[in-house]
Write a protein that holds these residues in place. Structure first.
Motif, mmCIF file in Angstrom:
data_model
loop_
_atom_site.group_PDB
_atom_site.id
_atom_site.type_symbol
_atom_site.label_atom_id
_atom_site.label_comp_id
_atom_site.label_asym_id
_atom_site.label_seq_id
_atom_site.Cartn_x
_atom_site.Cartn_y
_atom_site.Cartn_z
ATOM 1 N N GLY A 33 9.127 10.606 6.514
ATOM 2 C CA GLY A 33 8.054 9.626 6.525
ATOM 3 C C GLY A 33 6.741 10.227 6.990
ATOM 4 N N TYR A 34 5.669 9.513 6.673
ATOM 5 C CA TYR A 34 4.351 9.964 7.101
ATOM 6 C C TYR A 34 3.395 8.780 7.168
ATOM 7 N N PHE A 35 2.357 8.919 7.961
ATOM 8 C CA PHE A 35 1.326 7.899 8.082
ATOM 9 C C PHE A 35 0.176 8.214 7.141
ATOM 10 N N VAL A 36 -0.422 7.169 6.575
ATOM 11 C CA VAL A 36 -1.599 7.310 5.726
ATOM 12 C C VAL A 36 -2.728 6.567 6.426
ATOM 13 N N SER A 37 -3.790 7.276 6.733
ATOM 14 C CA SER A 37 -4.920 6.642 7.412
ATOM 15 C C SER A 37 -6.259 7.022 6.787
ATOM 16 N N GLU A 38 -6.222 7.856 5.766
ATOM 17 C CA GLU A 38 -7.449 8.349 5.148
ATOM 18 C C GLU A 38 -7.632 7.768 3.745
ATOM 19 N N GLN A 39 -8.890 7.670 3.351
ATOM 20 C CA GLN A 39 -9.241 7.217 2.012
ATOM 21 C C GLN A 39 -9.154 8.407 1.062
ATOM 22 N N PRO A 40 -8.880 8.250 -0.194
ATOM 23 C CA PRO A 40 -8.700 7.017 -0.957
ATOM 24 C C PRO A 40 -7.257 6.522 -0.973
ATOM 25 N N ASP A 41 -6.324 7.302 -0.395
ATOM 26 C CA ASP A 41 -4.912 6.930 -0.450
ATOM 27 C C ASP A 41 -4.627 5.584 0.210
ATOM 28 N N LEU A 42 -5.281 5.324 1.329
ATOM 29 C CA LEU A 42 -5.063 4.073 2.039
ATOM 30 C C LEU A 42 -5.524 2.878 1.207
ATOM 31 N N THR A 43 -6.666 2.996 0.574
ATOM 32 C CA THR A 43 -7.175 1.916 -0.277
ATOM 33 C C THR A 43 -6.221 1.661 -1.434
ATOM 34 N N GLU A 44 -5.670 2.715 -2.018
ATOM 35 C CA GLU A 44 -4.735 2.566 -3.127
ATOM 36 C C GLU A 44 -3.465 1.831 -2.694
ATOM 37 N N LEU A 45 -2.933 2.169 -1.525
ATOM 38 C CA LEU A 45 -1.738 1.489 -1.033
ATOM 39 C C LEU A 45 -1.994 0.008 -0.795
ATOM 40 N N PHE A 46 -3.138 -0.329 -0.196
ATOM 41 C CA PHE A 46 -3.460 -1.730 0.054
ATOM 42 C C PHE A 46 -3.691 -2.478 -1.260
ATOM 43 N N ALA A 47 -4.284 -1.826 -2.236
ATOM 44 C CA ALA A 47 -4.501 -2.467 -3.538
ATOM 45 C C ALA A 47 -3.165 -2.756 -4.218
ATOM 46 N N ARG A 48 -2.243 -1.808 -4.186
ATOM 47 C CA ARG A 48 -0.924 -2.017 -4.785
ATOM 48 C C ARG A 48 -0.175 -3.148 -4.083
ATOM 49 N N TYR A 49 -0.287 -3.190 -2.769
ATOM 50 C CA TYR A 49 0.362 -4.253 -2.004
ATOM 51 C C TYR A 49 -0.213 -5.617 -2.403
ATOM 52 N N GLY A 50 -1.510 -5.688 -2.583
ATOM 53 C CA GLY A 50 -2.146 -6.939 -2.995
ATOM 54 C C GLY A 50 -1.668 -7.396 -4.363
ATOM 55 N N ILE A 51 -1.503 -6.460 -5.279
ATOM 56 C CA ILE A 51 -1.008 -6.793 -6.621
ATOM 57 C C ILE A 51 0.418 -7.319 -6.525
ATOM 58 N N LEU A 52 1.263 -6.663 -5.741
ATOM 59 C CA LEU A 52 2.642 -7.120 -5.580
ATOM 60 C C LEU A 52 2.699 -8.525 -4.977
ATOM 61 N N ARG A 53 1.878 -8.767 -3.983
ATOM 62 C CA ARG A 53 1.866 -10.113 -3.365
ATOM 63 C C ARG A 53 1.402 -11.165 -4.354
ATOM 64 N N ALA A 54 0.427 -10.832 -5.171
ATOM 65 C CA ALA A 54 -0.093 -11.805 -6.140
ATOM 66 C C ALA A 54 0.950 -12.129 -7.208
ATOM 67 N N GLN A 55 1.807 -11.184 -7.542
ATOM 68 C CA GLN A 55 2.803 -11.378 -8.587
ATOM 69 C C GLN A 55 4.130 -11.914 -8.069
ATOM 70 N N ALA A 56 4.320 -11.901 -6.768
ATOM 71 C CA ALA A 56 5.601 -12.297 -6.190
ATOM 72 C C ALA A 56 5.826 -13.800 -6.292
ATOM 73 N N LEU A 57 7.086 -14.165 -6.434
ATOM 74 C CA LEU A 57 7.460 -15.572 -6.408
ATOM 75 C C LEU A 57 7.474 -16.069 -4.971
ATOM 76 N N SER A 58 7.299 -17.360 -4.803
ATOM 77 C CA SER A 58 7.437 -17.952 -3.470
ATOM 78 C C SER A 58 8.917 -17.922 -3.097
ATOM 79 N N PRO A 59 9.256 -18.101 -1.823
ATOM 80 C CA PRO A 59 10.675 -18.137 -1.443
ATOM 81 C C PRO A 59 11.453 -19.207 -2.210
ATOM 82 N N GLU A 60 10.835 -20.351 -2.424
ATOM 83 C CA GLU A 60 11.503 -21.429 -3.151
ATOM 84 C C GLU A 60 11.731 -21.045 -4.612
#
Length: 73
Positions: A33-60
């Motif tokens: 494992g490793y930590f990411v704290s520098e740009q542009p990698d950090l921005t890319e990870l947060f953008a991907r996470y946002g896309i996944l959250r937007a596409q995810a179904l609700s628990p119900e």
């Protein structure tokens, strides 16, 4: 519903934001494992996470889909 094969993703990602709005990500893979704290990698990870959250179904919605698929087996 047809069954499709897909590559197995064996990576863990933890996306963190502090109360001071500092961002950090922890990525774990087969070689460690490793930590990411520098740009542009950090921005890319947060953008991907946002896309996944937007596409995810609700628990119900997820529970309903699982029930529908299980009934079709």
């Amino acid at each position: 519903m047809s069954r499709r094969s897909a590559p197995v993703c064996r990576r863990t990602r933890e996306i963190l934001e502090t109360t001071e709005h500092s961002r950090l990500a922890y990525v774990e893979g087969p070689s460690g494992g490793y930590f990411v704290s520098e740009q542009p990698d950090l921005t890319e990870l947060f953008a991907r996470y946002g896309i996944l959250r937007a596409q995810a179904l609700s628990p119900e919605e997820s529970a309903k889909l699982i029930e529908e698929v299980a009934q079709g087996l």
